[in-house]
Design an enzyme around this catalytic site. Sequence first.
Site, short mmCIF file in Angstrom:
data_model
loop_
_atom_site.label_atom_id
_atom_site.label_comp_id
_atom_site.label_asym_id
_atom_site.label_seq_id
_atom_site.Cartn_x
_atom_site.Cartn_y
_atom_site.Cartn_z
N ARG A 1 -41.92 31.17 -24.09
CA ARG A 1 -42.63 30.42 -23.06
C ARG A 1 -42.08 30.74 -21.68
NH1 ARG A 1 -46.25 26.74 -24.99
NH2 ARG A 1 -46.07 26.03 -27.16
N GLY B 1 -50.74 28.15 -20.11
CA GLY B 1 -49.54 28.61 -19.41
C GLY B 1 -49.53 30.12 -19.24
N THR C 1 -54.95 29.44 -28.43
CA THR C 1 -54.25 28.18 -28.62
C THR C 1 -55.00 27.37 -29.67
OG1 THR C 1 -53.58 26.03 -27.67
CG2 THR C 1 -55.48 27.10 -26.65
N ILE C 2 -54.23 26.66 -30.49
CA ILE C 2 -54.92 25.82 -31.50
C ILE C 2 -55.56 24.62 -30.82
CG2 ILE C 2 -53.35 26.51 -33.36
CD1 ILE C 2 -52.16 23.65 -33.15
N ASP C 3 -55.20 24.38 -29.53
CA ASP C 3 -55.74 23.22 -28.82
C ASP C 3 -57.17 23.42 -28.34
OD1 ASP C 3 -52.64 22.33 -27.11
OD2 ASP C 3 -53.22 22.37 -29.20
N ARG D 1 -48.59 3.47 -41.88
CA ARG D 1 -47.67 4.60 -42.02
C ARG D 1 -48.13 5.74 -41.13
NH1 ARG D 1 -45.31 1.37 -44.58
NH2 ARG D 1 -44.09 1.60 -46.51
N TYR E 1 -46.30 21.47 -36.99
CA TYR E 1 -46.46 22.93 -36.95
C TYR E 1 -47.18 23.49 -38.17
CZ TYR E 1 -43.37 22.35 -33.07
OH TYR E 1 -42.86 21.92 -31.88
O1 F6P Z 1 -50.15 24.58 -27.12
C1 F6P Z 1 -50.26 24.58 -28.49
C2 F6P Z 1 -49.29 23.60 -29.07
O2 F6P Z 1 -49.30 23.76 -30.44
C3 F6P Z 1 -49.61 22.14 -28.72
O3 F6P Z 1 -50.67 21.63 -29.47
C4 F6P Z 1 -48.30 21.50 -29.02
O4 F6P Z 1 -48.17 20.25 -28.39
C5 F6P Z 1 -47.33 22.53 -28.45
O5 F6P Z 1 -47.96 23.80 -28.61
C6 F6P Z 1 -45.98 22.53 -29.12
O6 F6P Z 1 -45.20 23.43 -28.36
P1 F6P Z 1 -43.88 24.10 -29.02
O7 F6P Z 1 -44.36 25.10 -30.00
O8 F6P Z 1 -43.19 24.74 -27.84
O9 F6P Z 1 -43.11 22.98 -29.64
#
Ligand code: F6P
Length: 385
Positions: free
Chosen positions: A86, A124, A145-147, A303, A309
């Site tokens: 990053r 980013g 990105t998975i987002d 819960r 990940y």
């Molecule tokens: O940007 C993708 C992402 O998986 C987000 O959904 C998550 O919050 C972030 O990366 C986690 O970042 P890192 O892999 O640096 O913990």
Amino acid sequence: MKPTRKHTPQKSRTKKRIAILTAGGDSPGLNAAIRAIGKTAISKGWTVIGFRDGFLGMLEDRWLELKKDDLAGILTIGGTVLGTSRLKPHRMETPKGNVDVRDKLVATYKRHKLDALVCIGGGGTHKNALKLAEKGLRIVTLPKTIDNDVAHTDSTIGFATALEIATEAIDRLHSTAHSHHRIILAEIMGHRAGWLALGAGLAGGADVILIPEIPYDVNLIASAIKRRVARGTKFSIIAVAEGARSIEDTRAYEAAHHAGKSARNDAQKRVARTVLAKLDAEHEDNIFRLSRQLHTLTGLDARVSILGYVQRGGTPSYRDRLIATRLGTACVEMIEAGKSGIMVGNDGDRITTVPISKVAGNLKAVPRDHPLIRSARHLGTNLGD
Ligand code: F6P
């Protein structure tokens, strides 16, 4: 006297030299994209190199030439064979403060006599790519990105697979919920946008879906759960995006963010950054606080399950393989046409190109009137409001 080397303008040089790097969070489909770019370029007689670990590898000049053999068999491998990081070249964090190391990356680019640099990443990465393009590098990006929160493209590499994984997780969480008459809160990735939680929540039949775009009222969530109990259903599944916040927390977060943006000096910026960091740290436990609040308000056992990940792991779905292959092959076509400073994205089946300057710093958030939001409302899914 040594003949002066005839400068070959990049556009006309047929046997090009390109580099690929992957940056930001890993995601399924990255290797499919690397493969598509590499195979297409090599078929044209180009030289392809890969920088290891994103911009950090480019800074340290850690690279390898990608030949056909290096690309064989990586289509179905999760993550990125190049590694990622990053690092922000324009603002590298060091013990002595932030340092702009872009000139070192420019030197690496020139030393390798590159015609183009392909950066595959999310929000980013697009900011980093724009800052490097400003230094004269010819850059083409692919959205990853998975987002799914990269602006000006329908798809981002990784989202489709993560959506499948999160949906299956919600399916499976129904078992413990109805067996134990519990509230199960599933935390789904997506700090800034709720695409993954919304899609998986709907596809998985969640009863409540909480996303950053719609600040929630815990009392309204509890009322929705109690109405289910009154109808005889003593369990509920809640899909919670990482970045979902209550109305109160959203107000505090937005105030701190605004203070940072409107800061008139470094001291005010530092205060705003400290407040934001404190709010972010407190937010880490948000889903557990919400779980306790709902237990208190409904009397039901609650819960939490953090999907984490797992959502980014494993082999890419067919859909991500197709998206990555389409974007990767199109990327080489754009470089061959002499284009740069663009993101190669898609609008449905149509490949699109957008200036990186329009992508960087822009978030693709879930519109409050999005068709999936309307569908959730029709189904009676509670969205925290
Ligand atoms: O940007 C993708 C992402 O998986 C987000 O959904 C998550 O919050 C972030 O990366 C986690 O970042 P890192 O892999 O640096 O913990």
